[in-house]
Scaffold this motif. Structure first.
Motif, mmCIF file in Angstrom:
data_model
loop_
_atom_site.group_PDB
_atom_site.id
_atom_site.type_symbol
_atom_site.label_atom_id
_atom_site.label_comp_id
_atom_site.label_asym_id
_atom_site.label_seq_id
_atom_site.Cartn_x
_atom_site.Cartn_y
_atom_site.Cartn_z
ATOM 1 N N GLY A 5 27.487 9.729 -1.101
ATOM 2 C CA GLY A 5 27.103 9.354 0.262
ATOM 3 C C GLY A 5 25.605 9.223 0.399
ATOM 4 O O GLY A 5 25.094 8.236 0.943
ATOM 5 N N GLY A 6 24.868 10.227 -0.097
ATOM 6 C CA GLY A 6 23.416 10.178 -0.013
ATOM 7 C C GLY A 6 22.811 9.092 -0.874
ATOM 8 O O GLY A 6 21.872 8.401 -0.466
ATOM 9 N N TRP A 7 23.352 8.910 -2.077
ATOM 10 C CA TRP A 7 22.870 7.891 -3.012
ATOM 11 C C TRP A 7 22.959 6.500 -2.386
ATOM 12 O O TRP A 7 22.015 5.706 -2.454
ATOM 13 N N SER A 8 24.114 6.196 -1.777
ATOM 14 C CA SER A 8 24.300 4.850 -1.220
ATOM 15 C C SER A 8 23.318 4.569 -0.096
ATOM 16 O O SER A 8 22.762 3.467 -0.003
ATOM 17 N N VAL A 9 23.084 5.549 0.772
ATOM 18 C CA VAL A 9 22.147 5.363 1.872
ATOM 19 C C VAL A 9 20.726 5.174 1.344
ATOM 20 O O VAL A 9 19.993 4.276 1.797
ATOM 21 N N LEU A 10 20.322 5.976 0.379
ATOM 22 C CA LEU A 10 18.964 5.876 -0.153
ATOM 23 C C LEU A 10 18.752 4.558 -0.891
ATOM 24 O O LEU A 10 17.722 3.896 -0.706
ATOM 25 N N VAL A 11 19.702 4.156 -1.707
ATOM 26 C CA VAL A 11 19.556 2.892 -2.439
ATOM 27 C C VAL A 11 19.499 1.709 -1.476
ATOM 28 O O VAL A 11 18.696 0.782 -1.658
ATOM 29 N N ARG A 12 20.323 1.750 -0.449
ATOM 30 C CA ARG A 12 20.278 0.673 0.556
ATOM 31 C C ARG A 12 18.917 0.635 1.245
ATOM 32 O O ARG A 12 18.363 -0.438 1.497
ATOM 33 N N GLU A 13 18.385 1.811 1.552
ATOM 34 C CA GLU A 13 17.083 1.879 2.221
ATOM 35 C C GLU A 13 15.972 1.334 1.318
ATOM 36 O O GLU A 13 14.975 0.795 1.804
ATOM 37 N N LEU A 14 16.174 1.432 0.018
ATOM 38 C CA LEU A 14 15.175 0.962 -0.944
ATOM 39 C C LEU A 14 15.458 -0.470 -1.397
ATOM 40 O O LEU A 14 15.003 -0.891 -2.464
ATOM 41 N N GLY A 15 16.201 -1.204 -0.591
ATOM 42 C CA GLY A 15 16.445 -2.615 -0.870
ATOM 43 C C GLY A 15 17.492 -2.877 -1.928
ATOM 44 O O GLY A 15 17.542 -3.974 -2.499
#
Length: 357
Positions: free
Chosen positions: A268-278
């Motif tokens: 869950g956290g990985w997906s949000v962070l990767v999305r935030e980083l483009g």
């Protein structure tokens, strides 16, 4: 800096007032010095404390009375009496009060914040019959890895792998480092390291709202599967059929094995962070260790960190690989939905998932 300091002061005040075990004094000296040196006025400091405590009490009260948090009807058996192949039972070290209780079964019927509860049965459906059963070639292959690398005595496990089992848990207060909740703080710290320095407090607040929501909603989805298909732990299977004296490196959590909550949180956290980083997982970052004898670790990719975190649960003797992989996929699906919908979502109470649905 002033805003961050006063916010930290407020958060600490909530813990100190309502959970003295986690924050035994109202304001520790280091935090007080930061607040004082930041130049924030006494009025802002006191107002932050009052507001933080008020919000904390309301959130705690709402959680305690949320009709969605209903305890799932599931009572595991004991290894020498009710154990069945592939079905979760208490492990030997968990038998006898006060340890023979399940952790967090209420989340199996819990209400999410953003991810629609009506979507959880559909999300969970492919996973309810997914775990490899004892005796299948897939199970045997995964189990061999746990037997070889996850036991208390594992001569083929390297020191780095042994350290990995503890490193990705974090030193959770009161758990001796044996609680998956520690990974939330680690992902938060990774995020702080990687978010653009140009982010305003509002930008940061929006991101961490997504991140925190992804952690929680992913856990609800993971626990729905855990108690719909309560799978035994490696210690139960291995002691029954492979090695009666085998014990895991770290303590076995007191809930079903599949899917991995640790990797559900991470996904869950990985997906949000990767999305935030483009959408780009390739970044250089360092993860701080919570263990005095284990050094900090540096990575060049979020994918590498996620893979190592999953392997850590095998080295700990707590999970088979499929639980790690599928837990991560569940968390990732939830996180992506939250990232796409949180800004336009109409907040409000959701209906709980029915245990009989």
């Amino acid at each position: 800096m002033r805003l961050r300091s006063s916010t930290a002061f407020a958060a600490h005040a909530v813990l100190a007032r309502n959970n003295p075990v986690l924050a035994p004094s109202l304001v520790d000296n280091k935090l007080f010095d930061e607040v004082r040196n930041s130049g924030v006025s006494a009025a802002v400091r006191d107002a932050s404390e009052a507001l933080g405590v008020s919000i904390g009490v309301r959130v705690t009260t709402a959680g305690a009375t949320d009709r969605g948090l209903e305890v799932s009807y599931y009572r595991p058996g004991y290894p020498d009496s009710l154990a069945r192949d592939n079905v979760y039972v208490f492990t030997p070290e968990q038998i006898g009060a006060p340890r023979d209780f399940l952790l967090y079964p209420q989340y199996a019927n819990g209400s999410t914040f953003i991810y629609p509860v009506k979507k959880i049965p559909g999300l969970a459906k492919p996973y309810l019959s997914a775990p490899y059963k004892y005796g299948t070639p897939e199970f045997e292959a995964e189990n061999a890895a746990v037997v070889k690398l996850g036991g208390t005595y594992a001569p083929e496990r390297t020191q780095y792998q042994t350290d990995t089992a503890r490193f990705w848990l974090g030193a959770v207060s009161g758990s001796g480092g044996q609680g998956s909740a520690g990974v939330t703080g680690m992902v938060q710290n990774i995020s702080i390291d990687l978010l653009p320095k140009s982010y305003t407090p509002l930008d940061q607040a929006k991101f961490f709202a997504k991140l925190g929501t992804a952690f929680y909603d992913a856990i609800v989805a993971v626990w729905y599967v855990k108690f719909k298909a309560p799978r035994w732990r490696p210690i139960t299977a291995i002691q029954k059929y492979y090695n009666a004296s085998w014990t895991p490196l770290l303590g076995t959590p007191q809930h079903p094995e599949y899917p991995s909550a640790h990797q559900g949180i991470f996904g869950g956290g990985w997906s949000v962070l990767v999305r935030e980083l483009g959408g780009n997982p390739s970044h250089n970052f360092t993860v701080k260790s919570d263990w005095p004898n284990i050094p900090d670790r540096s990575y060049t990719s979020l994918d590498d960190a996620a893979a190592e975190a999953g392997n850590s649960r095998i080295y700990a003797g707590a999970h088979w690989e499929q639980a790690n992989a599928d837990g991560f996929l569940i968390g990732k699906a939830v996180g992506n939905y939250i990232y796409d919908n949180i800004d336009s979502y109409i907040y409000g109470r959701q209906d709980p998932v029915s245990w009989k649905s």
